[in-house]
Design a protein around this motif. Structure first.
Motif, PDB file in Angstrom:
ATOM      1  N   SER A 145      -0.541  50.480  -3.163  1.00  0.00           N
ATOM      2  CA  SER A 145       0.849  50.945  -4.185  1.00  0.00           C
ATOM      3  C   SER A 145       1.986  50.899  -3.078  1.00  0.00           C
ATOM      4  O   SER A 145       2.967  50.372  -3.655  1.00  0.00           O
ATOM      5  N   SER A 146       1.750  51.302  -2.055  1.00  0.00           N
ATOM      6  CA  SER A 146       2.804  51.322  -0.928  1.00  0.00           C
ATOM      7  C   SER A 146       3.416  49.827  -0.625  1.00  0.00           C
ATOM      8  O   SER A 146       4.595  49.698  -0.567  1.00  0.00           O
ATOM      9  N   ALA A 147       2.654  48.793  -0.422  1.00  0.00           N
ATOM     10  CA  ALA A 147       2.851  47.392  -0.496  1.00  0.00           C
ATOM     11  C   ALA A 147       3.545  47.019  -1.650  1.00  0.00           C
ATOM     12  O   ALA A 147       4.535  46.275  -1.480  1.00  0.00           O
ATOM     13  N   ILE A 148       3.188  47.497  -2.882  1.00  0.00           N
ATOM     14  CA  ILE A 148       3.861  46.898  -4.051  1.00  0.00           C
ATOM     15  C   ILE A 148       5.156  47.483  -4.263  1.00  0.00           C
ATOM     16  O   ILE A 148       6.245  46.761  -4.520  1.00  0.00           O
ATOM     17  N   GLU A 149       5.506  48.571  -3.573  1.00  0.00           N
ATOM     18  CA  GLU A 149       6.857  49.447  -3.654  1.00  0.00           C
ATOM     19  C   GLU A 149       7.636  48.647  -2.581  1.00  0.00           C
ATOM     20  O   GLU A 149       8.883  48.286  -2.820  1.00  0.00           O
ATOM     21  N   THR A 150       6.910  48.322  -1.375  1.00  0.00           N
ATOM     22  CA  THR A 150       8.000  47.648  -0.405  1.00  0.00           C
ATOM     23  C   THR A 150       8.224  46.282  -0.818  1.00  0.00           C
ATOM     24  O   THR A 150       9.316  45.861  -0.413  1.00  0.00           O
ATOM     25  N   LEU A 151       7.216  45.580  -1.385  1.00  0.00           N
ATOM     26  CA  LEU A 151       7.984  44.296  -2.026  1.00  0.00           C
ATOM     27  C   LEU A 151       8.868  44.102  -2.977  1.00  0.00           C
ATOM     28  O   LEU A 151       9.588  43.295  -3.047  1.00  0.00           O
ATOM     29  N   ALA A 152       9.265  45.444  -3.741  1.00  0.00           N
ATOM     30  CA  ALA A 152      10.499  45.295  -4.504  1.00  0.00           C
ATOM     31  C   ALA A 152      11.784  45.871  -3.740  1.00  0.00           C
ATOM     32  O   ALA A 152      12.714  45.829  -4.353  1.00  0.00           O
ATOM     33  N   ARG A 153      11.664  45.990  -2.544  1.00  0.00           N
ATOM     34  CA  ARG A 153      12.738  46.468  -1.980  1.00  0.00           C
ATOM     35  C   ARG A 153      13.597  45.200  -1.272  1.00  0.00           C
ATOM     36  O   ARG A 153      13.345  44.160  -1.319  1.00  0.00           O
ATOM     37  N   ASP A 154      15.093  45.497  -1.291  1.00  0.00           N
ATOM     38  CA  ASP A 154      15.985  44.545  -0.877  1.00  0.00           C
ATOM     39  C   ASP A 154      15.813  43.747   0.444  1.00  0.00           C
ATOM     40  O   ASP A 154      15.979  42.612   0.175  1.00  0.00           O
ATOM     41  N   PHE A 155      15.387  44.209   1.369  1.00  0.00           N
ATOM     42  CA  PHE A 155      15.210  43.580   2.768  1.00  0.00           C
ATOM     43  C   PHE A 155      13.988  42.695   2.409  1.00  0.00           C
ATOM     44  O   PHE A 155      13.989  41.622   3.273  1.00  0.00           O
ATOM     45  N   VAL A 156      12.885  42.850   1.706  1.00  0.00           N
ATOM     46  CA  VAL A 156      11.929  41.816   1.584  1.00  0.00           C
ATOM     47  C   VAL A 156      12.506  40.749   0.592  1.00  0.00           C
ATOM     48  O   VAL A 156      12.286  39.518   1.080  1.00  0.00           O
ATOM     49  N   ALA A 161      14.655  35.136   0.941  1.00  0.00           N
ATOM     50  CA  ALA A 161      15.673  33.991   0.894  1.00  0.00           C
ATOM     51  C   ALA A 161      15.774  33.267   2.033  1.00  0.00           C
ATOM     52  O   ALA A 161      16.345  31.987   2.091  1.00  0.00           O
ATOM     53  N   VAL A 162      15.698  34.067   3.112  1.00  0.00           N
ATOM     54  CA  VAL A 162      15.892  33.567   4.623  1.00  0.00           C
ATOM     55  C   VAL A 162      14.831  32.375   4.771  1.00  0.00           C
ATOM     56  O   VAL A 162      15.014  31.474   5.496  1.00  0.00           O
ATOM     57  N   GLY A 163      13.474  32.507   4.396  1.00  0.00           N
ATOM     58  CA  GLY A 163      12.597  31.516   4.105  1.00  0.00           C
ATOM     59  C   GLY A 163      11.575  31.891   5.222  1.00  0.00           C
ATOM     60  O   GLY A 163      10.740  31.103   5.672  1.00  0.00           O
ATOM     61  N   VAL A 168       3.886  35.949   7.521  1.00  0.00           N
ATOM     62  CA  VAL A 168       4.628  36.827   8.344  1.00  0.00           C
ATOM     63  C   VAL A 168       5.353  37.882   7.586  1.00  0.00           C
ATOM     64  O   VAL A 168       5.393  38.921   7.957  1.00  0.00           O
ATOM     65  N   LEU A 169       5.749  37.519   6.375  1.00  0.00           N
ATOM     66  CA  LEU A 169       6.508  38.545   5.424  1.00  0.00           C
ATOM     67  C   LEU A 169       5.402  39.691   5.261  1.00  0.00           C
ATOM     68  O   LEU A 169       5.916  40.650   5.331  1.00  0.00           O
ATOM     69  N   VAL A 170       4.387  39.245   4.908  1.00  0.00           N
ATOM     70  CA  VAL A 170       3.617  40.284   4.590  1.00  0.00           C
ATOM     71  C   VAL A 170       2.820  41.201   5.610  1.00  0.00           C
ATOM     72  O   VAL A 170       2.920  42.379   5.549  1.00  0.00           O
ATOM     73  N   TRP A 171       2.387  40.611   6.489  1.00  0.00           N
ATOM     74  CA  TRP A 171       1.802  41.091   7.877  1.00  0.00           C
ATOM     75  C   TRP A 171       2.931  41.782   8.363  1.00  0.00           C
ATOM     76  O   TRP A 171       2.532  42.952   9.224  1.00  0.00           O
ATOM     77  N   LYS A 172       4.031  41.361   9.048  1.00  0.00           N
ATOM     78  CA  LYS A 172       4.840  41.881   9.830  1.00  0.00           C
ATOM     79  C   LYS A 172       5.833  42.937   9.266  1.00  0.00           C
ATOM     80  O   LYS A 172       6.215  43.741   9.952  1.00  0.00           O
ATOM     81  N   TYR A 173       6.293  42.491   7.963  1.00  0.00           N
ATOM     82  CA  TYR A 173       7.287  43.424   7.354  1.00  0.00           C
ATOM     83  C   TYR A 173       6.742  44.358   6.222  1.00  0.00           C
ATOM     84  O   TYR A 173       7.003  45.723   6.244  1.00  0.00           O
ATOM     85  N   VAL A 174       6.023  44.051   5.273  1.00  0.00           N
ATOM     86  CA  VAL A 174       5.706  44.692   4.162  1.00  0.00           C
ATOM     87  C   VAL A 174       4.518  45.596   4.579  1.00  0.00           C
ATOM     88  O   VAL A 174       4.741  46.859   4.290  1.00  0.00           O
ATOM     89  N   LEU A 175       3.368  45.135   5.207  1.00  0.00           N
ATOM     90  CA  LEU A 175       2.266  46.191   5.739  1.00  0.00           C
ATOM     91  C   LEU A 175       2.803  47.438   6.729  1.00  0.00           C
ATOM     92  O   LEU A 175       2.605  48.241   6.815  1.00  0.00           O
ATOM     93  N   ARG A 176       3.727  46.643   7.585  1.00  0.00           N
ATOM     94  CA  ARG A 176       4.088  47.834   8.798  1.00  0.00           C
ATOM     95  C   ARG A 176       4.988  48.757   8.148  1.00  0.00           C
ATOM     96  O   ARG A 176       5.073  49.818   8.309  1.00  0.00           O
ATOM     97  N   SER A 177       5.858  48.353   7.017  1.00  0.00           N
ATOM     98  CA  SER A 177       6.588  49.142   6.281  1.00  0.00           C
ATOM     99  C   SER A 177       5.899  50.096   5.505  1.00  0.00           C
ATOM    100  O   SER A 177       6.043  51.358   5.082  1.00  0.00           O
ATOM    101  N   SER A 178       4.884  49.792   4.749  1.00  0.00           N
ATOM    102  CA  SER A 178       3.813  50.359   4.010  1.00  0.00           C
ATOM    103  C   SER A 178       2.792  51.333   4.856  1.00  0.00           C
ATOM    104  O   SER A 178       2.342  52.318   4.236  1.00  0.00           O
TER     105      SER A 178
END
Length: 186
Positions: A145-156, A161-163, A168-178
């Motif tokens: 549930s936390s990862a789903i909320e994080t995926l909807a955030r602007d920085f994701v 968009a950066v590519g 990397v997106l899931v492991w480094k940014y989404v799960l770390r934020s969750s």
């Protein structure tokens, strides 16, 4: 049998019998412990509900003098209950010296029998997995549930968009934020 449990590791018993179930349900020394545990749990649950629910309702719904300070005191006293855990180690050492631990792994290691300790440890794996499954399900649910909320955030969205690669997106940014929400719930 006890000799089979303590000798070698086997997934299935060599001699299958239901006699031990009969012993557990007919011998007073066995089922009286279960009954006492059920009574203790029922009393503990009733006391917890009778005390905690009105207190939680009062803290949430009513304004009264020193509400914030009292709530802070209640929350701050939670770690004090952990002080009892500090007594576990000295008590365990005391009972270990008396030979009364009942923890086969530790008893065998203390007796210098590593092979039996490994066997006892192997016999603990299935109960440990069984007891861990509900906690694993809870942690997975909170993380999801936390990862789903994080995926909807602007920085994701920006990182997509950066590519950045999805891995990397899931492991480094989404799960770390969750992770903070999951750890808080644990």
């Amino acid at each position: 049998t006890n000799s089979e449990i303590l000798s070698t590791f086997s997934l299935w018993p060599q001699t299958f019998t239901l006699d031990h179930y009969r012993t557990i349900f007919t011998d007073v020394s066995w089922y009286s412990g279960y009954i006492n545990s059920m009574i203790y749990v029922a009393i503990n649950t009733v006391i917890s509900l009778v005390v905690a629910l009105p207190a939680a309702y009062a803290f949430d719904r009513f304004e009264f003098p020193f509400r914030q300070q009292l709530f802070l005191l209640v929350v701050a006293s939670i770690p004090l209950s952990l002080g009892a855990a500090a007594l576990l180690i000295p008590n365990y050492i005391y009972f270990l010296r008396l030979g009364l631990t009942g923890l086969f792994v530790v008893d065998y290691l203390a007796a210098g029998q590593p092979r039996q300790a490994l066997s006892a440890l192997a016999h603990l794996t299935l109960p440990a997995i069984t007891l861990a499954l509900p906690a694993i399900a809870t942690i997975a649910r909170f993380t999801r549930s936390s990862a789903i909320e994080t995926l909807a955030r602007d920085f994701v969205t920006w990182e997509r968009a950066v590519g950045y690669p999805r891995r990397v997106l899931v492991w480094k940014y989404v799960l770390r934020s969750s992770l903070s929400a999951t750890v808080t719930q644990i």
